[in-house]
Design a protein around this motif. Structure first.
Motif, PDB file in Angstrom:
ATOM      1  N   ALA A 137     -49.269 -19.119   9.891  1.00  0.00           N
ATOM      2  CA  ALA A 137     -48.072 -18.653  11.994  1.00  0.00           C
ATOM      3  C   ALA A 137     -49.173 -19.493  12.204  1.00  0.00           C
ATOM      4  O   ALA A 137     -48.060 -19.984  13.297  1.00  0.00           O
ATOM      5  CB  ALA A 137     -49.411 -17.428  11.169  1.00  0.00           C
ATOM      6  N   LYS A 186     -42.317 -18.816  11.340  1.00  0.00           N
ATOM      7  CA  LYS A 186     -42.825 -17.042  11.794  1.00  0.00           C
ATOM      8  C   LYS A 186     -42.120 -15.542  10.317  1.00  0.00           C
ATOM      9  O   LYS A 186     -42.749 -14.262  10.742  1.00  0.00           O
ATOM     10  CB  LYS A 186     -40.594 -16.174  12.475  1.00  0.00           C
ATOM     11  CG  LYS A 186     -40.854 -17.555  13.291  1.00  0.00           C
ATOM     12  CD  LYS A 186     -39.873 -17.375  14.034  1.00  0.00           C
ATOM     13  CE  LYS A 186     -39.246 -18.117  15.912  1.00  0.00           C
ATOM     14  NZ  LYS A 186     -38.010 -18.003  16.153  1.00  0.00           N
ATOM     15  N   GLU A 187     -42.201 -16.525   8.822  1.00  0.00           N
ATOM     16  CA  GLU A 187     -42.015 -15.493   8.273  1.00  0.00           C
ATOM     17  C   GLU A 187     -43.565 -15.167   8.143  1.00  0.00           C
ATOM     18  O   GLU A 187     -44.232 -13.904   7.113  1.00  0.00           O
ATOM     19  CB  GLU A 187     -41.559 -16.469   7.439  1.00  0.00           C
ATOM     20  CG  GLU A 187     -41.466 -15.087   5.814  1.00  0.00           C
ATOM     21  CD  GLU A 187     -41.050 -13.781   6.049  1.00  0.00           C
ATOM     22  OE1 GLU A 187     -41.354 -13.248   4.330  1.00  0.00           O
ATOM     23  OE2 GLU A 187     -40.337 -13.865   6.668  1.00  0.00           O
ATOM     24  N   VAL A 235     -46.368 -15.041  10.236  1.00  0.00           N
ATOM     25  CA  VAL A 235     -46.227 -13.504  11.008  1.00  0.00           C
ATOM     26  C   VAL A 235     -46.249 -12.186  10.380  1.00  0.00           C
ATOM     27  O   VAL A 235     -46.743 -11.733  10.667  1.00  0.00           O
ATOM     28  CB  VAL A 235     -45.608 -14.138  12.136  1.00  0.00           C
ATOM     29  CG1 VAL A 235     -46.006 -13.132  13.324  1.00  0.00           C
ATOM     30  CG2 VAL A 235     -46.219 -15.206  13.124  1.00  0.00           C
ATOM     31  N   ARG A 236     -44.288 -12.548   9.828  1.00  0.00           N
ATOM     32  CA  ARG A 236     -44.093 -11.540   9.799  1.00  0.00           C
ATOM     33  C   ARG A 236     -45.002 -11.066   8.759  1.00  0.00           C
ATOM     34  O   ARG A 236     -45.185  -9.578   8.186  1.00  0.00           O
ATOM     35  CB  ARG A 236     -43.257 -11.274   9.599  1.00  0.00           C
ATOM     36  CG  ARG A 236     -42.184  -9.771   9.496  1.00  0.00           C
ATOM     37  CD  ARG A 236     -40.358 -10.560   8.311  1.00  0.00           C
ATOM     38  NE  ARG A 236     -40.542 -10.757   7.108  1.00  0.00           N
ATOM     39  CZ  ARG A 236     -40.221  -9.996   6.117  1.00  0.00           C
ATOM     40  NH1 ARG A 236     -40.815  -8.436   6.099  1.00  0.00           N
ATOM     41  NH2 ARG A 236     -40.414 -10.632   4.163  1.00  0.00           N
ATOM     42  N   ARG A 237     -45.673 -11.314   7.837  1.00  0.00           N
ATOM     43  CA  ARG A 237     -45.841 -11.155   5.922  1.00  0.00           C
ATOM     44  C   ARG A 237     -46.846 -10.762   6.649  1.00  0.00           C
ATOM     45  O   ARG A 237     -47.846 -10.219   5.905  1.00  0.00           O
ATOM     46  CB  ARG A 237     -46.042 -12.156   5.880  1.00  0.00           C
ATOM     47  CG  ARG A 237     -44.786 -12.464   4.581  1.00  0.00           C
ATOM     48  CD  ARG A 237     -44.897 -13.091   3.598  1.00  0.00           C
ATOM     49  NE  ARG A 237     -45.458 -12.835   2.294  1.00  0.00           N
ATOM     50  CZ  ARG A 237     -44.680 -12.181   0.747  1.00  0.00           C
ATOM     51  NH1 ARG A 237     -43.217 -12.459   0.840  1.00  0.00           N
ATOM     52  NH2 ARG A 237     -44.999 -11.759  -0.496  1.00  0.00           N
ATOM     53  N   ARG A 238     -47.882 -11.777   7.392  1.00  0.00           N
ATOM     54  CA  ARG A 238     -49.397 -11.148   7.824  1.00  0.00           C
ATOM     55  C   ARG A 238     -49.589  -9.929   8.320  1.00  0.00           C
ATOM     56  O   ARG A 238     -50.957  -8.876   8.760  1.00  0.00           O
ATOM     57  CB  ARG A 238     -50.399 -12.405   8.839  1.00  0.00           C
ATOM     58  CG  ARG A 238     -52.063 -12.167   9.249  1.00  0.00           C
ATOM     59  CD  ARG A 238     -51.249 -12.798  10.510  1.00  0.00           C
ATOM     60  NE  ARG A 238     -50.594 -12.303  12.141  1.00  0.00           N
ATOM     61  CZ  ARG A 238     -50.460 -13.219  12.930  1.00  0.00           C
ATOM     62  NH1 ARG A 238     -51.480 -14.281  12.941  1.00  0.00           N
ATOM     63  NH2 ARG A 238     -50.041 -12.967  13.482  1.00  0.00           N
ATOM     64  N   ASP A 239     -48.301  -9.582   8.902  1.00  0.00           N
ATOM     65  CA  ASP A 239     -48.710  -8.085   9.738  1.00  0.00           C
ATOM     66  C   ASP A 239     -48.504  -7.116   9.038  1.00  0.00           C
ATOM     67  O   ASP A 239     -49.119  -6.393   9.088  1.00  0.00           O
ATOM     68  CB  ASP A 239     -47.099  -8.018  11.011  1.00  0.00           C
ATOM     69  CG  ASP A 239     -48.024  -8.996  12.007  1.00  0.00           C
ATOM     70  OD1 ASP A 239     -48.882 -10.206  12.723  1.00  0.00           O
ATOM     71  OD2 ASP A 239     -46.965  -9.257  13.162  1.00  0.00           O
ATOM     72  N   ILE A 240     -47.494  -7.612   7.705  1.00  0.00           N
ATOM     73  CA  ILE A 240     -47.432  -6.388   7.280  1.00  0.00           C
ATOM     74  C   ILE A 240     -48.811  -6.104   6.411  1.00  0.00           C
ATOM     75  O   ILE A 240     -49.058  -5.377   5.682  1.00  0.00           O
ATOM     76  CB  ILE A 240     -46.062  -6.302   5.945  1.00  0.00           C
ATOM     77  CG1 ILE A 240     -45.035  -6.673   7.063  1.00  0.00           C
ATOM     78  CG2 ILE A 240     -46.520  -5.628   4.802  1.00  0.00           C
ATOM     79  CD1 ILE A 240     -44.044  -7.024   6.059  1.00  0.00           C
TER      80      ILE A 240
END
Length: 211
Positions: A149, A154-155, A157-162
């Motif tokens: 990230a 960006k992907e 970032v998205r997966r980390r937040d999930i």
């Protein structure tokens, strides 16, 4: 340059191959480029081994051959070429014949990820999240997604937040502690920088000062 290449200097052979592949100062010919890369790669020149791997993977100037691509990538990876590590891992995970070799993929994604290749960091995180080729470890997955990230993925970032929602506060703290102590390995410039590799022949006294 051509004299040095004709005399078998592997750096000069690589540079001739690169110029033919790019059509730089000459007409573009992947077929001729492949021949020069092959001569250089046979002498153990890392950049040529990596480039030859990509030619065999994509069918540029040679017949596409995933097995040969993997073999050349492996040689280059073992000598420190980060992109070869990544590509070998991708080939291992996506084998069309036989089942995917996630253990080999994990090994080489790790090597490339530790040298800060963000695509490898992302893919390694996916392996840790799903327990493919490694024991499932969501903290490790969080760590590698966080590192990817940082490179603007960006992907990641998205997966980390999930993933963060699946971890306890204690696990997040442990993962963040791992991030603080993380220090990547420095890639070898000669194995990874095409410009350095393509100019090394100039430093060989046998070639004289000019190409």
């Amino acid at each position: 340059l051509r004299l040095a290449a004709a005399n078998g200097d592997p750096s000069a052979e690589f540079e001739v191959g690169a110029r033919l592949a790019e059509g730089k100062g000459t007409s573009q010919s992947f077929e001729e480029a492949a021949k020069w890369y092959q001569r250089s790669a046979d002498q153990g020149f890392v950049q040529s081994q990596y480039r030859l791997g990509t030619f065999y993977e994509r069918g540029l100037g040679v017949k596409a051959d995933p097995a040969k691509a993997a073999a050349w990538y492996q040689r280059a990876a073992e000598k420190g070429n980060v992109k070869a590590m990544h590509n070998l891992a991708v080939l291992s995970a996506n084998q069309s014949k036989g089942s995917p070799d996630y253990a080999t993929a994990a090994k080489w994604f790790t090597e490339a990820a530790e040298r800060n290749l963000s695509d490898s960091q992302f893919n390694l995180a996916v392996l840790y999240e799903n327990g493919l080729g490694v024991e499932q470890n969501l903290k490790q997955s969080f760590k590698w997604l966080s590192l990817a990230a940082k490179s603007g993925d960006k992907e990641a970032v998205r997966r980390r937040d999930i993933l963060k929602g699946k971890l306890t506060a204690e696990e997040i703290a442990e993962a963040e502690a791992m991030l603080k102590t993380y220090s990547g390995k420095v890639p070898d410039p000669m194995a990874n920088d095409a410009r350095s590799a393509g100019e090394a022949w100039k430093k060989n006294p046998a070639n004289g000062v000019n190409g």
